[in-house]
Design a protein around this motif. Structure first.
Motif, short mmCIF file in Angstrom:
data_model
loop_
_atom_site.label_atom_id
_atom_site.label_comp_id
_atom_site.label_asym_id
_atom_site.label_seq_id
_atom_site.Cartn_x
_atom_site.Cartn_y
_atom_site.Cartn_z
N PRO A 1 3.33 -2.01 13.34
CA PRO A 1 2.96 -1.68 11.96
C PRO A 1 3.63 -0.39 11.50
O PRO A 1 3.75 0.57 12.28
CB PRO A 1 1.44 -1.49 12.02
N ILE A 2 4.07 -0.37 10.26
CA ILE A 2 4.73 0.79 9.67
C ILE A 2 3.92 1.26 8.47
O ILE A 2 3.70 0.49 7.52
CB ILE A 2 6.16 0.46 9.22
N VAL A 3 3.50 2.51 8.51
CA VAL A 3 2.79 3.13 7.39
C VAL A 3 3.73 4.16 6.78
O VAL A 3 4.20 5.07 7.48
CB VAL A 3 1.48 3.80 7.86
N ILE A 4 4.01 4.00 5.51
CA ILE A 4 4.84 4.95 4.78
C ILE A 4 3.94 6.09 4.31
O ILE A 4 2.90 5.84 3.70
CB ILE A 4 5.54 4.29 3.57
N LEU A 5 4.34 7.33 4.59
CA LEU A 5 3.64 8.52 4.10
C LEU A 5 4.68 9.38 3.42
O LEU A 5 5.52 10.00 4.08
CB LEU A 5 2.96 9.27 5.25
N THR A 6 4.66 9.41 2.09
CA THR A 6 5.75 9.99 1.32
C THR A 6 5.23 10.66 0.06
O THR A 6 4.08 10.43 -0.35
CB THR A 6 6.76 8.89 0.95
N THR A 7 6.08 11.44 -0.57
CA THR A 7 5.72 12.06 -1.84
C THR A 7 6.02 11.14 -3.02
O THR A 7 5.52 11.38 -4.11
CB THR A 7 6.48 13.39 -2.04
N SER A 8 6.80 10.10 -2.81
CA SER A 8 7.23 9.24 -3.90
C SER A 8 6.10 8.35 -4.43
O SER A 8 5.44 7.65 -3.67
CB SER A 8 8.38 8.34 -3.45
N ARG A 9 5.93 8.41 -5.73
CA ARG A 9 4.99 7.53 -6.42
C ARG A 9 5.75 6.45 -7.22
O ARG A 9 5.16 5.72 -8.01
CB ARG A 9 4.10 8.32 -7.39
N ASN A 10 7.04 6.37 -7.00
CA ASN A 10 7.91 5.46 -7.72
C ASN A 10 7.55 4.01 -7.40
O ASN A 10 7.54 3.60 -6.23
CB ASN A 10 9.37 5.77 -7.33
N GLU A 11 7.26 3.23 -8.43
CA GLU A 11 6.87 1.82 -8.25
C GLU A 11 7.95 1.00 -7.55
O GLU A 11 7.63 0.10 -6.78
CB GLU A 11 6.51 1.18 -9.60
N GLU A 12 9.21 1.33 -7.80
CA GLU A 12 10.30 0.61 -7.13
C GLU A 12 10.29 0.90 -5.63
O GLU A 12 10.52 0.00 -4.82
CB GLU A 12 11.65 0.97 -7.75
#
Length: 147
Positions: A88-99
């Motif tokens: 499983p991969i969980v993305i933890l990022t600052t991006s709120r970009n819908e794309e």
């Protein structure tokens, strides 16, 4: 239900301050984790390809926007590799970009989390992740490890 051995989590984030905060929050959330940190996408891919089958992580926490191989590149590579695609991969990022969000899920990410602004919020996220991935789900390599 608890796992009988620590859950191995690989974390890739190019920001040293974020790595430190993530480490501290996870350590405060649980002492039943084995965390390995990488500074970039190349590092985590190298760590994954040189790990023996028993040392592969049961969860990957991945920053999206890193120099070199970014999070999308890493998801695509992992999901194309039959020996790694089940992690499983969980993305933890600052991006709120819908794309970005749509692209990560389309590539096979298990979850997408926007980095919080406070340590207390990060601690809440790591507690939730720790509870979910160690108490609720059965991860690859853990199906016969319950006590």
């Amino acid at each position: 239900m608890t796992h009988s051995s620590p859950i191995r989590i690989f974390v890739a984030d190019d920001d040293p301050d974020d790595r430190l905060l993530i480490r501290d929050a996870f350590l405060e959330s649980s002492d039943f984790l084995y965390l390995t940190f990488f500074e970039d996408g190349e590092g985590i891919m190298s760590g994954l390809t040189t790990s023996s089958r028993g040392a592969l992580p049961q969860l990957i926490l991945l920053d999206l926007n890193m120099p070199g191989k970014n999070g999308r590149d890493i998801i695509a590579e992992l999901k194309a590799d039959s020996s790694l695609r089940g992690i499983p991969i969980v993305i933890l990022t600052t991006s709120r970009n819908e794309e970005d969000i749509a692209a990560c899920y389309d590539l096979g990410a298990s979850s997408y989390i926007v980095k919080p602004v406070s340590y207390e919020e990060l601690l809440e996220i790591t507690r939730s992740l720790t509870h979910y991935w160690t108490k609720i789900t059965t991860l690859p390599g853990q199906s016969e490890s319950y006590v």
